[in-house]
Design an enzyme around this catalytic site. Structure first.
Site, PDB file in Angstrom:
ATOM      1  N   ASP A 293       0.861  -1.177   0.000  1.00 18.01           N
ATOM      2  CA  ASP A 293       0.000   0.000   0.000  1.00 18.01           C
ATOM      3  C   ASP A 293       0.899   1.228   0.000  1.00 18.01           C
ATOM      4  O   ASP A 293       1.945   1.224   0.639  1.00 18.01           O
ATOM      5  CB  ASP A 293      -0.885   0.003   1.251  1.00 18.01           C
ATOM      6  CG  ASP A 293      -2.130   0.839   1.050  1.00 18.01           C
ATOM      7  OD1 ASP A 293      -3.238   0.262   1.046  1.00 18.01           O
ATOM      8  OD2 ASP A 293      -2.015   2.077   0.879  1.00 18.01           O
TER       9      ASP A 293
ATOM     10  N   THR B 133     -14.505  -2.999  -7.279  1.00 12.85           N
ATOM     11  CA  THR B 133     -15.759  -2.954  -8.036  1.00 12.85           C
ATOM     12  C   THR B 133     -15.652  -1.928  -9.154  1.00 12.85           C
ATOM     13  O   THR B 133     -15.261  -0.787  -8.918  1.00 12.85           O
ATOM     14  CB  THR B 133     -16.910  -2.526  -7.101  1.00 12.85           C
ATOM     15  OG1 THR B 133     -16.941  -3.427  -6.012  1.00 12.85           O
ATOM     16  CG2 THR B 133     -18.238  -2.525  -7.827  1.00 12.85           C
TER      17      THR B 133
ATOM     18  N   ARG C 142     -17.286  -9.801  -2.510  1.00 18.78           N
ATOM     19  CA  ARG C 142     -18.711  -9.891  -2.154  1.00 18.78           C
ATOM     20  C   ARG C 142     -18.962  -9.813  -0.655  1.00 18.78           C
ATOM     21  O   ARG C 142     -20.081 -10.027  -0.209  1.00 18.78           O
ATOM     22  CB  ARG C 142     -19.248 -11.253  -2.615  1.00 18.78           C
ATOM     23  CG  ARG C 142     -19.855 -11.255  -3.978  1.00 18.78           C
ATOM     24  CD  ARG C 142     -20.388 -12.643  -4.262  1.00 18.78           C
ATOM     25  NE  ARG C 142     -21.151 -12.671  -5.500  1.00 18.78           N
ATOM     26  CZ  ARG C 142     -21.523 -13.792  -6.097  1.00 18.78           C
ATOM     27  NH1 ARG C 142     -21.194 -14.950  -5.590  1.00 18.78           N
ATOM     28  NH2 ARG C 142     -22.231 -13.747  -7.203  1.00 18.78           N
TER      29      ARG C 142
ATOM     30  N   LYS D 255     -21.459  -8.083 -10.316  1.00 15.79           N
ATOM     31  CA  LYS D 255     -21.154  -7.382  -9.061  1.00 15.79           C
ATOM     32  C   LYS D 255     -22.059  -6.158  -8.877  1.00 15.79           C
ATOM     33  O   LYS D 255     -22.663  -5.949  -7.821  1.00 15.79           O
ATOM     34  CB  LYS D 255     -19.685  -6.961  -9.066  1.00 15.79           C
ATOM     35  CG  LYS D 255     -19.304  -5.985  -8.009  1.00 15.79           C
ATOM     36  CD  LYS D 255     -19.379  -6.608  -6.638  1.00 15.79           C
ATOM     37  CE  LYS D 255     -19.404  -5.550  -5.572  1.00 15.79           C
ATOM     38  NZ  LYS D 255     -19.116  -6.064  -4.259  1.00 15.79           N
TER      39      LYS D 255
ATOM     40  N   ASN E 266     -25.464  -5.472  -6.047  1.00 17.78           N
ATOM     41  CA  ASN E 266     -25.659  -4.328  -5.151  1.00 17.78           C
ATOM     42  C   ASN E 266     -26.862  -3.493  -5.559  1.00 17.78           C
ATOM     43  O   ASN E 266     -27.537  -2.907  -4.717  1.00 17.78           O
ATOM     44  CB  ASN E 266     -24.384  -3.480  -5.101  1.00 17.78           C
ATOM     45  CG  ASN E 266     -23.343  -4.120  -4.192  1.00 17.78           C
ATOM     46  OD1 ASN E 266     -23.662  -5.036  -3.427  1.00 17.78           O
ATOM     47  ND2 ASN E 266     -22.114  -3.657  -4.273  1.00 17.78           N
TER      48      ASN E 266
ATOM     49  N   GLY F 235     -25.941   3.956   3.328  1.00 15.12           N
ATOM     50  CA  GLY F 235     -24.550   4.407   3.282  1.00 15.12           C
ATOM     51  C   GLY F 235     -23.632   3.287   2.846  1.00 15.12           C
ATOM     52  O   GLY F 235     -24.065   2.288   2.288  1.00 15.12           O
TER      53      GLY F 235
ATOM     54  N   CYS G 146     -20.853   0.813  -1.222  1.00 16.12           N
ATOM     55  CA  CYS G 146     -21.285  -0.114  -2.272  1.00 16.12           C
ATOM     56  C   CYS G 146     -22.706   0.125  -2.705  1.00 16.12           C
ATOM     57  O   CYS G 146     -22.961   0.546  -3.822  1.00 16.12           O
ATOM     58  CB  CYS G 146     -21.134  -1.532  -1.753  1.00 16.12           C
ATOM     59  SG  CYS G 146     -19.588  -1.755  -0.901  1.00 16.12           S
TER      60      CYS G 146
ATOM     61  N   ARG H  48     -18.311   5.818   5.865  1.00 19.28           N
ATOM     62  CA  ARG H  48     -18.404   6.285   4.479  1.00 19.28           C
ATOM     63  C   ARG H  48     -19.858   6.450   4.027  1.00 19.28           C
ATOM     64  O   ARG H  48     -20.659   5.558   4.184  1.00 19.28           O
ATOM     65  CB  ARG H  48     -17.662   5.315   3.548  1.00 19.28           C
ATOM     66  CG  ARG H  48     -16.152   5.411   3.724  1.00 19.28           C
ATOM     67  CD  ARG H  48     -15.421   4.458   2.831  1.00 19.28           C
ATOM     68  NE  ARG H  48     -15.750   3.078   3.153  1.00 19.28           N
ATOM     69  CZ  ARG H  48     -15.292   2.033   2.455  1.00 19.28           C
ATOM     70  NH1 ARG H  48     -14.496   2.239   1.424  1.00 19.28           N
ATOM     71  NH2 ARG H  48     -15.610   0.818   2.797  1.00 19.28           N
TER      72      ARG H  48
HETATM   73  N1  SAJ Z   1     -29.955  -1.072   4.729  1.00 24.17           N
HETATM   74  C1  SAJ Z   1     -31.282  -0.689   4.855  1.00 24.17           C
HETATM   75  N2  SAJ Z   1     -32.254  -1.662   4.909  1.00 24.17           N
HETATM   76  C2  SAJ Z   1     -31.945  -2.984   4.826  1.00 24.17           C
HETATM   77  C3  SAJ Z   1     -30.592  -3.373   4.673  1.00 24.17           C
HETATM   78  C4  SAJ Z   1     -29.620  -2.388   4.617  1.00 24.17           C
HETATM   79  O1  SAJ Z   1     -31.611   0.502   4.931  1.00 24.17           O
HETATM   80  O2  SAJ Z   1     -32.869  -3.794   4.908  1.00 24.17           O
HETATM   81  C5  SAJ Z   1     -28.884  -0.049   4.665  1.00 24.17           C
HETATM   82  C6  SAJ Z   1     -27.812  -0.211   5.748  1.00 24.17           C
HETATM   83  O3  SAJ Z   1     -28.213   0.381   6.954  1.00 24.17           O
HETATM   84  C7  SAJ Z   1     -26.632   0.488   5.112  1.00 24.17           C
HETATM   85  C8  SAJ Z   1     -26.805   0.196   3.630  1.00 24.17           C
HETATM   86  O4  SAJ Z   1     -28.153  -0.210   3.477  1.00 24.17           O
HETATM   87  O5  SAJ Z   1     -26.676   1.886   5.304  1.00 24.17           O
HETATM   88  C9  SAJ Z   1     -25.894  -0.859   3.067  1.00 24.17           C
HETATM   89  O6  SAJ Z   1     -25.683  -1.891   4.000  1.00 24.17           O
HETATM   90  P1  SAJ Z   1     -25.722  -3.438   3.667  1.00 24.17           P
HETATM   91  O7  SAJ Z   1     -25.538  -4.153   4.951  1.00 24.17           O
HETATM   92  O8  SAJ Z   1     -26.947  -3.778   2.895  1.00 24.17           O
HETATM   93  O9  SAJ Z   1     -24.536  -3.673   2.639  1.00 24.17           O
HETATM   94  P2  SAJ Z   1     -22.969  -3.232   2.586  1.00 24.17           P
HETATM   95  O10 SAJ Z   1     -22.879  -1.960   1.815  1.00 24.17           O
HETATM   96  O11 SAJ Z   1     -22.338  -3.260   3.909  1.00 24.17           O
HETATM   97  O12 SAJ Z   1     -22.377  -4.446   1.712  1.00 24.17           O
HETATM   98  C10 SAJ Z   1     -22.884  -4.704   0.400  1.00 24.17           C
HETATM   99  C11 SAJ Z   1     -23.175  -6.203   0.251  1.00 24.17           C
HETATM  100  N3  SAJ Z   1     -23.925  -6.431  -0.977  1.00 24.17           N
HETATM  101  C12 SAJ Z   1     -25.079  -7.155  -1.014  1.00 24.17           C
HETATM  102  O13 SAJ Z   1     -25.590  -7.627  -0.010  1.00 24.17           O
HETATM  103  C13 SAJ Z   1     -25.707  -7.384  -2.355  1.00 24.17           C
HETATM  104  C14 SAJ Z   1     -21.873  -6.982   0.245  1.00 24.17           C
HETATM  105  O14 SAJ Z   1     -22.118  -8.352  -0.029  1.00 24.17           O
HETATM  106  C15 SAJ Z   1     -20.900  -6.421  -0.803  1.00 24.17           C
HETATM  107  O15 SAJ Z   1     -19.650  -7.076  -0.775  1.00 24.17           O
HETATM  108  C16 SAJ Z   1     -20.668  -4.958  -0.481  1.00 24.17           C
HETATM  109  O16 SAJ Z   1     -21.921  -4.274  -0.548  1.00 24.17           O
HETATM  110  C17 SAJ Z   1     -19.659  -4.405  -1.493  1.00 24.17           C
HETATM  111  O17 SAJ Z   1     -18.505  -4.161  -1.105  1.00 24.17           O
HETATM  112  O18 SAJ Z   1     -19.999  -4.282  -2.672  1.00 24.17           O
END
Ligand code: SAJ
Length: 403
Positions: A29, A116, A146, A198, A202, A249, A252, A319
Site C-alpha cells: 500500500d 468494483t 462480495r 457485481k 448491489n 450508506g 457499495c 463512508r
Molecule cells: N440497509 C437498509 N435496509 C436494509 C438493509 C440495509 O436501509 O434492509 C442499509 C444499511 O443500513 C446500510 C446500507 O443499506 O446503510 C448498506 O448496508 P448493507 O448491509 O446492505 O450492505 P454493505 O454496503 O455493507 O455491503 C454490500 C453487500 N452487498 C449485497 O448484499 C448485495 C456486500 O455483499 C458487498 O460485498 C458490499 O456491498 C460491497 O462491497 O460491494
C-alpha cells in the site's frame, strides 16, 4: 507468491485469509502510516474476527510494505470512487495501481482486479494501460469481492465467488488460488459478465431497500405500521421486502447502482428513482425530527441527539453514512446544533460529538436512533423518559416514534 495491492477494507482481509491458508502473501500500500501500523502488529479497522485472523496470518508469514513485488500473481483491491456529477465510476486508482504493477511484473503475470468497476471499465480503462505499456502478455482477471462489513471473515470463507477472465485456463488457475480458502462455489466467466454481476447484486439490494423506504413514506402519510405490513407480506412465500431506514450508506449499495445510471441514463429508470428515494431518506428523517419537536412543543435543536455515525450497525465505517448526510443537509438549511454520539467513533469528526453514552443522553431530551448498534439495543432502558425517534424499529419502549 501473491502481491495484494491496496490493503484496506477488502485487501487486508483477503491478504490475511490467503496467508492463513498457506499462500505466501505480501500486501502493498502506498500509505506509509497504514503499512507501519500493520507492521507494528495492529489492524487498521474493527471487524469481527479480524484480529484473530491477523494473528494467524502473521504466524504464517504475511508481510506488508510500500514496495511493489516481482511475482506471478497480483490482486488489486484499491477503491473505485465515482464522480458525483456524472455518476460514472472513476477507475483512476485502479489504473494507477495497474501501471505501478507493470513496472515490476514479470512476463505472463496474472493481474486480478477485485475492486468494483462498472461493466466495460476493465476494457475501457485497464486494458489500454497494458497496451500503452507494451504489456499485452499480462493476463487480466476480474474477481469482484462480495463480503459484507460486519461479517467479512465468515463471508470470505463461505460466499460463492465469480472469476471473470479472458482466458478460461487462467480463470481456472485463479479459481484454484481462491479455493485455497473459499468454501463456496467459484464460477468462471468472462470479465464483462463478472463486472456486471457485481454491480447488479448491489443494485438489487439498493432497489429493494428503496422499495421499503417508499413503503415507509406511504405508511407515514396514512398512519399505517410499515413494519407490521412488511412482516405480514414477507410471510408470503414469494415476497421478501427489506427494511426501511434513515438512508443508505457504505461504499457499495449507495454508490455502485449509480454506475448503471451513469452508463445507461435512458434505460436505468427504476434504478435512478430508487437511488433518489434512498438519497432522500436523511432529509425525510430531518423533517420527522422537526415534526416531532413541534408535536412535543420543543424548540431547542441543541437538545436533540443523533445516535450513530457509522453507515450501519456494529462497524466503524462512516463512508457515505446517513448521519453524515443528515448533518450536511442540516447545514445546508442553515440550522445546526444537533448532538451526535457513536460508540465506534473515537475521534472527533463532527461538531457537538460525544464519546460517552451517558454524557450524550444527559445532554439531550430527544434521541434519534440512526444506527442500530448492539449498544443501544442492549441499553434501551436508558432512553426512558426521552422522546425517541427509532429509525430501525429496535426499541420496545412505549411511545417511540418511527420514520
Ligand atoms: N440497509 C437498509 N435496509 C436494509 C438493509 C440495509 O436501509 O434492509 C442499509 C444499511 O443500513 C446500510 C446500507 O443499506 O446503510 C448498506 O448496508 P448493507 O448491509 O446492505 O450492505 P454493505 O454496503 O455493507 O455491503 C454490500 C453487500 N452487498 C449485497 O448484499 C448485495 C456486500 O455483499 C458487498 O460485498 C458490499 O456491498 C460491497 O462491497 O460491494
Amino acid at each position: 507468491m501473491v502481491n495484494v495491492i491496496g490493503i484496506g477494507y477488502i485487501g487486508l482481509p483477503t491478504a490475511l485469509m490467503m496467508a492463513s491458508h498457506g499462500v505466501e502473501v505480501i500486501g502493498t500500500d502506498y500509505n506509509k502510516e497504514l503499512v507501519s501500523t500493520l507492521n507494528a502488529g495492529k489492524t487498521t479497522f474493527k471487524e469481527k474476527g479480524l484480529d484473530e485472523l491477523f494473528k494467524d496470518a502473521l504466524n504464517a508469514g504475511v508481510k506488508f510494505t510500500t514496495e511493489y513485488q516481482k511475482t506471478d500473481t497480483y490482486i488489486v483491491s484499491v477503491p473505485t470512487p465515482y464522480d458525483k456529477f456524472s455518476k460514472k465510476v472513476d477507475a483512476v486508482y485502479v489504473v494507477a495501481a495497474v501501471k505501478d504493477v507493470l513496472t515490476v511484473a514479470p512476463q505472463g503475470a496474472t493481474l486480478v482486479i477485485e475492486s468494483t468497476v462498472s461493466p466495460g471499465t476493465i476494457e475501457k480503462s485497464v486494458r489500454p494501460a497494458l497496451v500503452e505499456g507494451g504489456r499485452t502478455d499480462i493476463n487480466l482477471v476480474h474477481a469482484p469481492e462480495r463480503i459484507i462489513p460486519g461479517n467479512m471473515v465468515y463471508e470470505l470463507l463461505h460466499n460463492n465467488r465469480t472469476i471473470g477472465a479472458d482466458d478460461r485456463a487462467i480463470g481456472e488457475k485463479v479459481k484454484e488460488l481462491y479455493a485455497s480458502f473459499c468454501q463456496g462455489e467459484i464460477v468462471v466467466t468472462d470479465i464483462k459478465t463478472a463486472e456486471m454481476t457485481k454491480v447488479v447484486e448491489n443494485t438489487f439490494r439498493a432497489v429493494n431497500i428503496a422499495f421499503a423506504n417508499e413503503l415507509a413514506k406511504i405508511c407515514r402519510h396514512d398512519n399505517m405500521d410499515v413494519y407490521e405490513i412488511i412482516k405480514i407480506c414477507n410471510m408470503h412465500p414469494r415476497v421478501n421486502i427489506l427494511q426501511p431506514g434513515p438512508g443508505v450508506g457504505g461504499h457499495c449499495i449507495s454508490v455502485d447502482p449509480w454506475f448503471l445510471v451513469g452508463d445507461y441514463p435512458s434505460l436505468a429508470k427504476v434504478i435512478d428513482e430508487s437511488m433518489k428515494t434512498n438519497d432522500g431518506m436523511p432529509d425525510f428523517v430531518l423533517n420527522r425530527i422537526y415534526e416531532i419537536m413541534k408535536d412535543n412543543g420543543m424548540t431547542d435543536i441543541t437538545r436533540v441527539g443523533l445516535y450513530g455515525l457509522t453507515y450501519k450497525e456494529n462497524v466503524d465505517d462512516m463512508r457515505e453514512s446517513p448521519t453524515l448526510q443528515l448533518l450536511e443537509s442540516q447545514e445546508r438549511h442553515l440550522a445546526t446544533g444537533l448532538k451526535v454520539y457513536d460508540p465506534f467513533i473515537e475521534k472527533d469528526v463532527v461538531n457537538n460529538q460525544y464519546h460517552n453514552i451517558d454524557d450524550f443522553l444527559d445532554a439531550v431530551d430527544f434521541v434519534v436512533i440512526m444506527v442500530k448498534h448492539s449498544e443501544i439495543i442492549e441499553s434501551q432502558d436508558k432512553l426512558k423518559g426521552k422522546i425517541v425517534l427509532d429509525c430501525h424499529n429496535v426499541c420496545n419502549i412505549e411511545g417511540v416514534y418511527h420514520i
